[in-house]
Design a protein around this motif. Structure first.
Motif, PDB file in Angstrom:
ATOM      1  N   ILE A  47       0.826  -1.216   0.000  1.00 51.26           N
ATOM      2  CA  ILE A  47       0.000   0.000   0.000  1.00 51.26           C
ATOM      3  C   ILE A  47       0.856   1.260   0.000  1.00 51.26           C
ATOM      4  CG2 ILE A  47      -0.200   0.066   2.525  1.00 51.26           C
ATOM      5  CD1 ILE A  47      -3.081   1.061   2.167  1.00 51.26           C
ATOM      6  N   SER A  48       2.059   1.188   0.537  1.00 44.79           N
ATOM      7  CA  SER A  48       2.935   2.350   0.597  1.00 44.79           C
ATOM      8  C   SER A  48       3.879   2.447  -0.599  1.00 44.79           C
ATOM      9  CB  SER A  48       3.781   2.308   1.878  1.00 44.79           C
ATOM     10  OG  SER A  48       4.794   1.318   1.780  1.00 44.79           O
ATOM     11  N   GLY A  49       3.826   1.454  -1.499  1.00 47.96           N
ATOM     12  CA  GLY A  49       4.754   1.439  -2.617  1.00 47.96           C
ATOM     13  C   GLY A  49       6.052   0.730  -2.307  1.00 47.96           C
ATOM     14  N   TYR A  50       6.179   0.207  -1.091  1.00 47.02           N
ATOM     15  CA  TYR A  50       7.372  -0.576  -0.754  1.00 47.02           C
ATOM     16  C   TYR A  50       7.347  -1.894  -1.493  1.00 47.02           C
ATOM     17  CZ  TYR A  50      10.253  -3.927   1.750  1.00 47.02           C
ATOM     18  OH  TYR A  50      11.154  -4.930   2.035  1.00 47.02           O
ATOM     19  N   SER A  51       8.497  -2.297  -2.032  1.00 44.52           N
ATOM     20  CA  SER A  51       8.618  -3.559  -2.750  1.00 44.52           C
ATOM     21  C   SER A  51       9.654  -4.446  -2.074  1.00 44.52           C
ATOM     22  CB  SER A  51       9.035  -3.312  -4.203  1.00 44.52           C
ATOM     23  OG  SER A  51       9.446  -4.530  -4.818  1.00 44.52           O
ATOM     24  N   PRO A  52       9.294  -5.675  -1.694  1.00 37.89           N
ATOM     25  CA  PRO A  52      10.301  -6.571  -1.100  1.00 37.89           C
ATOM     26  C   PRO A  52      11.422  -6.898  -2.083  1.00 37.89           C
ATOM     27  CG  PRO A  52       8.221  -7.733  -1.497  1.00 37.89           C
ATOM     28  CD  PRO A  52       7.954  -6.281  -1.706  1.00 37.89           C
ATOM     29  N   GLU A  53      11.101  -6.962  -3.389  1.00 32.30           N
ATOM     30  CA  GLU A  53      12.146  -7.242  -4.379  1.00 32.30           C
ATOM     31  C   GLU A  53      13.120  -6.069  -4.486  1.00 32.30           C
ATOM     32  OE1 GLU A  53       8.390  -9.128  -6.446  1.00 32.30           O
ATOM     33  OE2 GLU A  53       8.797  -7.450  -5.097  1.00 32.30           O
ATOM     34  N   VAL A  54      12.590  -4.857  -4.491  1.00 29.03           N
ATOM     35  CA  VAL A  54      13.456  -3.682  -4.554  1.00 29.03           C
ATOM     36  C   VAL A  54      14.262  -3.560  -3.267  1.00 29.03           C
ATOM     37  CG1 VAL A  54      13.523  -1.157  -4.704  1.00 29.03           C
ATOM     38  CG2 VAL A  54      11.950  -2.463  -6.157  1.00 29.03           C
ATOM     39  N   GLY A  55      13.646  -3.880  -2.142  1.00 27.90           N
ATOM     40  CA  GLY A  55      14.364  -3.857  -0.872  1.00 27.90           C
ATOM     41  C   GLY A  55      15.548  -4.808  -0.874  1.00 27.90           C
ATOM     42  N   ALA A  56      15.332  -6.016  -1.443  1.00 30.14           N
ATOM     43  CA  ALA A  56      16.429  -6.985  -1.541  1.00 30.14           C
ATOM     44  C   ALA A  56      17.515  -6.479  -2.485  1.00 30.14           C
ATOM     45  CB  ALA A  56      15.880  -8.325  -2.015  1.00 30.14           C
ATOM     46  N   GLU A  57      17.106  -5.864  -3.592  1.00 30.84           N
ATOM     47  CA  GLU A  57      18.065  -5.339  -4.565  1.00 30.84           C
ATOM     48  C   GLU A  57      18.927  -4.237  -3.947  1.00 30.84           C
ATOM     49  OE1 GLU A  57      17.982  -2.977  -8.884  1.00 30.84           O
ATOM     50  OE2 GLU A  57      16.346  -2.798  -7.432  1.00 30.84           O
ATOM     51  N   LEU A  58      18.294  -3.352  -3.184  1.00 36.56           N
ATOM     52  CA  LEU A  58      19.013  -2.234  -2.580  1.00 36.56           C
ATOM     53  C   LEU A  58      19.704  -2.611  -1.278  1.00 36.56           C
ATOM     54  CD1 LEU A  58      16.354   0.609  -3.093  1.00 36.56           C
ATOM     55  CD2 LEU A  58      18.331   0.087  -4.538  1.00 36.56           C
ATOM     56  N   ALA A  83      -3.960  -3.370  -0.634  1.00 36.57           N
ATOM     57  CA  ALA A  83      -2.729  -4.109  -0.368  1.00 36.57           C
ATOM     58  C   ALA A  83      -2.343  -4.015   1.105  1.00 36.57           C
ATOM     59  CB  ALA A  83      -1.601  -3.577  -1.252  1.00 36.57           C
ATOM     60  N   PRO A  84      -1.558  -4.963   1.601  1.00 36.67           N
ATOM     61  CA  PRO A  84      -1.086  -4.887   2.988  1.00 36.67           C
ATOM     62  C   PRO A  84       0.037  -3.865   3.118  1.00 36.67           C
ATOM     63  CG  PRO A  84      -0.090  -6.764   1.905  1.00 36.67           C
ATOM     64  CD  PRO A  84      -1.065  -6.180   0.909  1.00 36.67           C
TER      65      PRO A  84
END
Length: 463
Positions: A47-58, A83-84
């Motif tokens: 819901i906030s636009g956070y992405s677990p995939e992008v988090g892992a990449e960064l 979304a959660p």
């Protein structure tokens, strides 16, 4: 965690971002907020636009939530409202974002057809390096705009239009007219299609935070308190009247009672209390059976009853307390005395109908961790941490149960467990044996005055 992910119990309902246009907009917003970008061509966002995939990449799970406060967000679509919120640091954050999207849905829909909307949940605290700073958080304000500043530009244009209408000889002000034309090319006709977002401020009186091991802060109640998941002695001089850790069960019970925040399941209207109690008992049987190495895959209620008989001597005291309460509810057995010190006590409660019901149910879920269904529904952060320490047998049972019993009707399950019916006339109690404080009135009825005075399990203090 793969089993949870594969069955939609973790990272479920995330929004897929896989078009070059949306990826480009996301990167523009990410650059705007954090000066970083992703090289991924597709990923999922909450819901906030956070992405677990992008988090892992960064290599940074908090890339939109620096220091765990003032959460930033990126909106690509209003569909994110369903979304959660992953890696939540405050219990109120998802509700604030959802409310903001719903209150501005038409405007956000129009804005996100051309650009991403980036923003922040702003409060006066930028870092919570000490527990006291959590108490400085009094309100959260939502600030948002497109990456091109469409909302701010539209406000400037509206101000110019107002000046043009009120200023004498404005028709001869070529500079003002030229600036208006330039801005109108960016925003469109703001008189017919206003580009505005409703101001959004949310009070932060009662909330949970993941900081310092987990703290529930209740300030907006008659008797304020902080309830700490961990050693409260490590958090000194908190600016609140009372502090309790999870070992101080009597104190927490008294706090819930004094503020009228919780009610016994067996007294709640419109619920099948016996069925809820039996399900909680099944979860406790599953815990014991899994430690004994039993294969619980596809285990039914009948299977768990058989396992309960097999391991009867190993069942916890909490199971015994719920069984006694179920016998009272179903068979008119003696009323069990379950004080606040009893391991079953918090399993017998649910939140009353009030604005902080979700927060109270979240607290009760942590206080009754063997109820895996309530823990999953009300406190996913703790559920995932707890899941990681379970045996494979228990993980298999829990996933199978949640898929079979919860996923098929989430709304119905929540309503059955936590919903509240409108007040109605007090029903006549079922006849029971004269083994408790009853009065005889053509059959035995519960003395409601006694229950209301001391609670159905004795005084909160256990005296």
């Amino acid at each position: 965690m793969h089993r949870l992910i594969e069955n939609g119990l973790m990272f479920g309902n995330l929004i897929r971002v896989d078009s070059p246009i949306l990826v480009e907009r996301y990167n523009r917003a990410l650059q705007h907020l954090t000066r970083r970008e992703t090289a991924l061509a597709e990923f999922h966002i909450d819901i906030s636009g956070y992405s677990p995939e992008v988090g892992a990449e960064l290599g940074d799970d908090q890339y939109l939530n620096h220091a765990g406060v003032n959460r930033q967000f990126i909106l690509l679509t209003t569909d994110q409202k369903t979304a959660p919120l992953l890696n939540a640091k405050f219990s109120t954050s998802r509700g604030i974002l959802k409310q903001f999207i719903q209150d501005n849905e038409a405007e956000l829909f129009a804005l996100t057809t051309r650009d991403a909307v980036a923003g922040e949940l702003v409060n006066s605290v930028y870092d919570v390096d000490t527990p006291r700073k959590l108490f400085d958080i009094r309100k959260v304000t939502v600030e948002a705009d497109t990456t091109k500043g469409t909302v701010a530009t539209a406000k400037k244009l509206r101000d110019m239009i107002s000046e043009f209408k009120t200023k004498p000889d404005a028709w001869f002000d070529d500079v003002l007219i030229g600036r208006m034309i330039t801005l109108a090319k960016k925003t469109g006709d703001v008189t017919r299609n206003p580009v505005t977002l409703a101001s959004a401020e949310f009070g932060q009186d009662n909330f949970w935070t993941a900081h310092f091991g987990g703290i529930y802060i209740f300030r907006g109640v008659e008797h304020p308190a902080a309830i700490i998941h961990g050693d409260k002695s490590a958090l000194k001089d908190l600016p609140i009247a009372f502090e309790f850790d999870f070992e101080e069960r009597r104190g927490i019970a008294k706090f819930l009672q004094l503020n009228d925040l919780a009610e016994p399941i067996v007294k709640a209207r419109g619920v099948d209390a016996a069925a809820i109690l039996h399900q909680k008992m099944d979860f406790m049987v599953a815990e014991v059976a899994s430690t004994m190495g039993e294969d619980l895959t596809g285990a039914t209620r009948r299977d768990l009853r058989a396992l309960g008989r097999r391991y009867a001597t190993l069942l916890p005291e909490a199971w015994q307390g719920l069984a006694a309460l179920a016998r009272w509810a179903e068979e008119g057995g003696p009323w069990p005395k379950i004080s606040a010190d009893h391991p079953a006590y918090f399993y017998t409660l649910r939140a009353k109908d009030h604005a902080d019901a979700d927060l109270v149910n979240m607290l009760l879920a942590e206080l009754s961790p063997l109820d895996i269904r309530q823990l999953f529904i009300c406190h996913k952060e703790t559920f995932y941490k707890t899941y990681a320490g379970w045996s494979d047998e228990k993980r298999s049972y829990v996933v199978d149960f949640l898929v079979r019993e919860y996923q098929v009707d989430k709304a119905g399950t929540r309503e059955a467990l936590f919903g509240h019916e409108a007040t109605m006339e007090e029903p006549v109690a079922a006849p029971v044996r004269p083994t408790g404080p009853w009065t005889n009135n053509g059959g035995y009825e519960i003395r409601h005055d006694v229950i209301e005075r001391v609670g159905p399990w004795g005084r909160i203090g256990g005296k």
